[in-house]
Design a protein around this motif. Structure first.
Motif, PDB file in Angstrom:
ATOM      1  N   LEU A 161       0.829  -1.207   0.000  1.00 40.81           N
ATOM      2  CA  LEU A 161       0.000   0.000   0.000  1.00 40.81           C
ATOM      3  C   LEU A 161       0.865   1.260   0.000  1.00 40.81           C
ATOM      4  O   LEU A 161       0.475   2.300  -0.545  1.00 40.81           O
ATOM      5  N   ALA A 168      -6.686   1.024   2.323  1.00 38.78           N
ATOM      6  CA  ALA A 168      -6.308   0.595   3.666  1.00 38.78           C
ATOM      7  C   ALA A 168      -7.523   0.469   4.579  1.00 38.78           C
ATOM      8  O   ALA A 168      -7.679  -0.526   5.297  1.00 38.78           O
ATOM      9  N   GLY A 192      -1.187  -0.177   5.963  1.00 36.31           N
ATOM     10  CA  GLY A 192      -1.392   0.791   4.905  1.00 36.31           C
ATOM     11  C   GLY A 192      -1.960   2.092   5.419  1.00 36.31           C
ATOM     12  O   GLY A 192      -1.605   3.180   4.940  1.00 36.31           O
ATOM     13  N   ALA A 202      -4.473   5.050  -1.678  1.00 36.90           N
ATOM     14  CA  ALA A 202      -3.906   4.094  -0.719  1.00 36.90           C
ATOM     15  C   ALA A 202      -4.659   4.153   0.607  1.00 36.90           C
ATOM     16  O   ALA A 202      -4.898   3.115   1.239  1.00 36.90           O
TER      17      ALA A 202
END
Length: 455
Positions: A64, A80, A113, A76
């Motif tokens: 990520l 996540a 992430g 990202a």
């Protein structure tokens, strides 16, 4: 330069996502005793379920983080939050130990992430002179999430059982995703033009995918305690080192030093984070309501400490403020675990102080780590180094439970907290990563010299 309205809005979206991260991640520590009873597990076996999320964090931070460097911080962050939310919801459907272990690993990918992308986003959105404050305030969301989880535990588990606690983590996801979709991209990333990770270059994808598969298998075997021994640990260390060298190039010694610092930080903090509810329920005999209240005060201390750490970091400097907070925390550790049952109010005060100093000071970690990486690889560098170091969090509950079998849980938590706090203070205080920077340059110089033809 003051923080603008757009920067505050961006911060709030990141903060809310990190709050949910803390809520979903901490749930497992609250219900270890209930899960152990349902699945017939010992305390040590149940503690491996805390470790499960750490087994996958290095992968989540790397993948990520690479997505954040290549395509932007915003996508990202969205991926996540989807990962850790779906993983948490699935935990409520677990039918045995291994299914719960796997679902916790999904939570770990999302959490890694979230840490890397959100911290990088906020760092690159706020003014440079306020970036310790930015990360300190951001990380205050995590303990607020743990406080909400403790309240949810008290309201939900006695009436509905432990599974409904995991289902509750899915409720606010739509709001967070909506807020993040409407965010602007981080200006600093856009100005830099983005980047890409060498780990995912066409010639390396297949090999690195195989390395990742071997690493993941070895970590699952080790931290589930299915298999142990130095050969497996050697596979893990060599695999992570190979990825580190590829990611950081000549600066790999610096990244290894950052990883070592984070590893020790998790070893001092996560035995308390993961096993404190168990300690309060088993050794002190507190009921779920009293445990929930104690954890609420601990979480509030963590949140207040994170904000204070950010302010001190901008005024005193990141490293100086970090070391000061670590030493201050030692004044609280011994009283917390020497306190006999019944001193409820004093326990709240001590937990507040201990978490404000020991955990709250970790609000400076994203800034401390990010300073070692350029913009083009900041998210992957921060996400990978932090979450490889976070394997200390996988070791922590196992170490705490193992020492507890010989010395008692309270003594085990005290020992790990004190020894590893001093280790982190030394690593940060002497600025080990910066001291290894000349070694990186020397390594590159020798490499270039060896490539030159001899006359």
């Amino acid at each position: 330069m003051a923080v603008t309205r757009a920067q505050r809005r961006a911060f709030f979206a990141a903060w809310l996502g990190y709050l949910l991260d803390g809520f979903d991640f901490i749930l497992i520590t609250l219900v270890l005793t209930e899960i152990a009873a349902e699945f017939g597990l010992s305390l040590t076996q149940a503690a491996t379920l805390v470790s499960a999320a750490f087994v996958s964090r290095w992968l989540g931070g790397l993948v990520l983080g690479a997505i954040a460097d290549r395509y932007g911080r915003k996508p990202a962050m969205i991926l996540a939050i989807l990962a850790f939310s779906v993983g948490s919801g699935l935990c409520g459907f677990a039918w045995d130990y291994w299914s719960l272990f796997a679902f916790r690993a999904v939570v770990g990918i999302g959490m890694a992430g979230e840490y890397g992308s959100s911290a990088t986003y906020v760092l690159e959105t706020w003014p440079k002179h306020m970036r310790n404050r930015a990360t300190g305030f951001l990380l205050s969301a995590y303990p607020v999430g743990t406080v909400l989880a403790a309240v949810a535990y008290d309201l939900i588990v006695p009436a509905g059982g432990w599974r409904w606690l995991f289902y509750a983590g899915l409720v606010p996801i739509a709001l967070t995703l909506y807020l993040r979709r409407s965010l602007p991209e981080a200006a600093e990333w856009e100005a830099d033009g983005g980047g890409s990770s060498v780990l995912f270059a066409p010639g390396r994808r297949l090999v690195n995918a195989l390395v990742a598969a071997v690493l993941t298998t070895a970590l699952v075997l080790v931290f589930s305690r299915t298999a142990t021994g130095w050969p497996l640990i050697a596979v893990v260390v060599l695999g992570l080192l190979a990825l580190t060298v590829q990611l950081a190039g000549r600066r790999w010694p610096v990244v290894v030093a950052v990883i070592a610092t984070v590893f020790c930080a998790f070893l001092y903090s996560w035995p308390v984070q993961s096993l404190l509810p168990t300690y309060l329920k088993t050794e002190l005999g507190y009921a779920p309501g009293a445990v929930s209240t104690a954890l609420t005060w601990a979480g509030l201390g963590y949140a207040a400490g994170s904000c204070l750490a950010g302010i001190l970091g901008d005024r005193l400097g990141t490293r100086r403020a970090y070391v000061l907070g670590l030493f201050a925390s030692l004044a609280f550790v011994f009283p917390v675990f020497a306190l006999p049952p019944g001193n409820v109010v004093l326990l709240w005060v001590l937990l507040f102080g201990m978490q404000a100093t020991s955990q709250g000071i970790s609000g400076l970690l994203p800034k401390y780590i990010a300073d070692h990486f350029p913009t083009r690889m900041r998210a992957a560098g921060l996400g990978f180094s932090y979450n490889v170091g976070a394997l200390g969090g996988a070791v922590a509950p196992l170490a705490g439970a193992a020492i507890a079998e010989q010395a008692g849980l309270g003594n085990a938590l005290t020992l790990l907290a004190v020894v590893l706090t001093l280790a982190v203070a030394a690593l940060v205080g002497f600025n080990l990563p910066a001291r290894l920077e000349p070694m990186s340059r020397m390594w590159l110089s020798r490499r270039e010299t060896s490539r030159k033809p001899h006359s």
